[in-house]
Scaffold this motif. Structure first.
Motif, PDB file in Angstrom:
ATOM      1  N   ARG A  63       1.483 -55.786 -38.969  1.00  0.00           N
ATOM      2  CA  ARG A  63       1.795 -56.027 -37.511  1.00  0.00           C
ATOM      3  C   ARG A  63       1.321 -57.541 -37.362  1.00  0.00           C
ATOM      4  NH1 ARG A  63       4.390 -52.448 -34.276  1.00  0.00           N
ATOM      5  NH2 ARG A  63       4.033 -50.525 -34.798  1.00  0.00           N
ATOM      6  N   TYR A  86       4.639 -59.018 -38.826  1.00  0.00           N
ATOM      7  CA  TYR A  86       6.054 -58.254 -38.246  1.00  0.00           C
ATOM      8  C   TYR A  86       5.739 -57.645 -37.116  1.00  0.00           C
ATOM      9  CZ  TYR A  86       6.675 -59.226 -43.277  1.00  0.00           C
ATOM     10  OH  TYR A  86       6.835 -59.887 -44.599  1.00  0.00           O
ATOM     11  N   GLU A  87       7.016 -57.359 -36.429  1.00  0.00           N
ATOM     12  CA  GLU A  87       6.960 -56.619 -35.117  1.00  0.00           C
ATOM     13  C   GLU A  87       8.272 -55.558 -35.235  1.00  0.00           C
ATOM     14  OE1 GLU A  87       8.563 -57.688 -30.949  1.00  0.00           O
ATOM     15  OE2 GLU A  87       6.616 -58.708 -31.324  1.00  0.00           O
ATOM     16  N   TYR A  88       7.882 -54.417 -35.076  1.00  0.00           N
ATOM     17  CA  TYR A  88       9.093 -53.480 -35.225  1.00  0.00           C
ATOM     18  C   TYR A  88       8.391 -52.351 -34.415  1.00  0.00           C
ATOM     19  CZ  TYR A  88       4.967 -52.043 -38.255  1.00  0.00           C
ATOM     20  OH  TYR A  88       3.750 -51.894 -38.838  1.00  0.00           O
ATOM     21  N   THR A  89       9.714 -51.280 -33.935  1.00  0.00           N
ATOM     22  CA  THR A  89       9.506 -50.345 -33.463  1.00  0.00           C
ATOM     23  C   THR A  89       9.432 -49.039 -34.331  1.00  0.00           C
ATOM     24  OG1 THR A  89      11.978 -49.500 -33.289  1.00  0.00           O
ATOM     25  CG2 THR A  89      11.064 -51.185 -31.424  1.00  0.00           C
ATOM     26  N   GLN A 128      12.764 -47.933 -35.812  1.00  0.00           N
ATOM     27  CA  GLN A 128      13.005 -48.572 -36.995  1.00  0.00           C
ATOM     28  C   GLN A 128      12.154 -47.954 -38.327  1.00  0.00           C
ATOM     29  OE1 GLN A 128      11.915 -52.495 -35.253  1.00  0.00           O
ATOM     30  NE2 GLN A 128      13.860 -53.144 -35.472  1.00  0.00           N
TER      31      GLN A 128
END
Length: 73
Positions: free
Chosen positions: A53, A56-59, A62
């Motif tokens: 994290r 990277y940034e993600y939901t 995803q």
């Protein structure tokens, strides 16, 4: 001047190790299977790096979509 053979097998074009002379179907399965499994394990290892994290940034959606695509059907 010597003429070289530039034809390639389908396996060679896909980057898989070249077939051995007089290779049985069982030997071919092992040869290609080992190669493909090693590539799959390496690719999964690279996917694991996405869990960082800090980089990277993600939901969650995803992540769920990626796992759904990886699941066997």
């Amino acid at each position: 001047m010597e003429k070289t053979n530039v034809t390639m097998t389908t396996e060679e074009m896909q980057g898989e190790p070249a077939a051995k002379e007089n290779e049985t179907k069982a030997e071919k399965f092992i040869r290609i299977g080992e190669y493909r499994m090693n590539k799959a394990v390496d690719a999964i290892g690279r996917l694991e790096n996405l869990a960082n994290r800090g980089s990277y940034e993600y939901t969650q959606e995803q992540v769920d979509a990626m796992f759904q695509r990886l699941s066997l059907k």
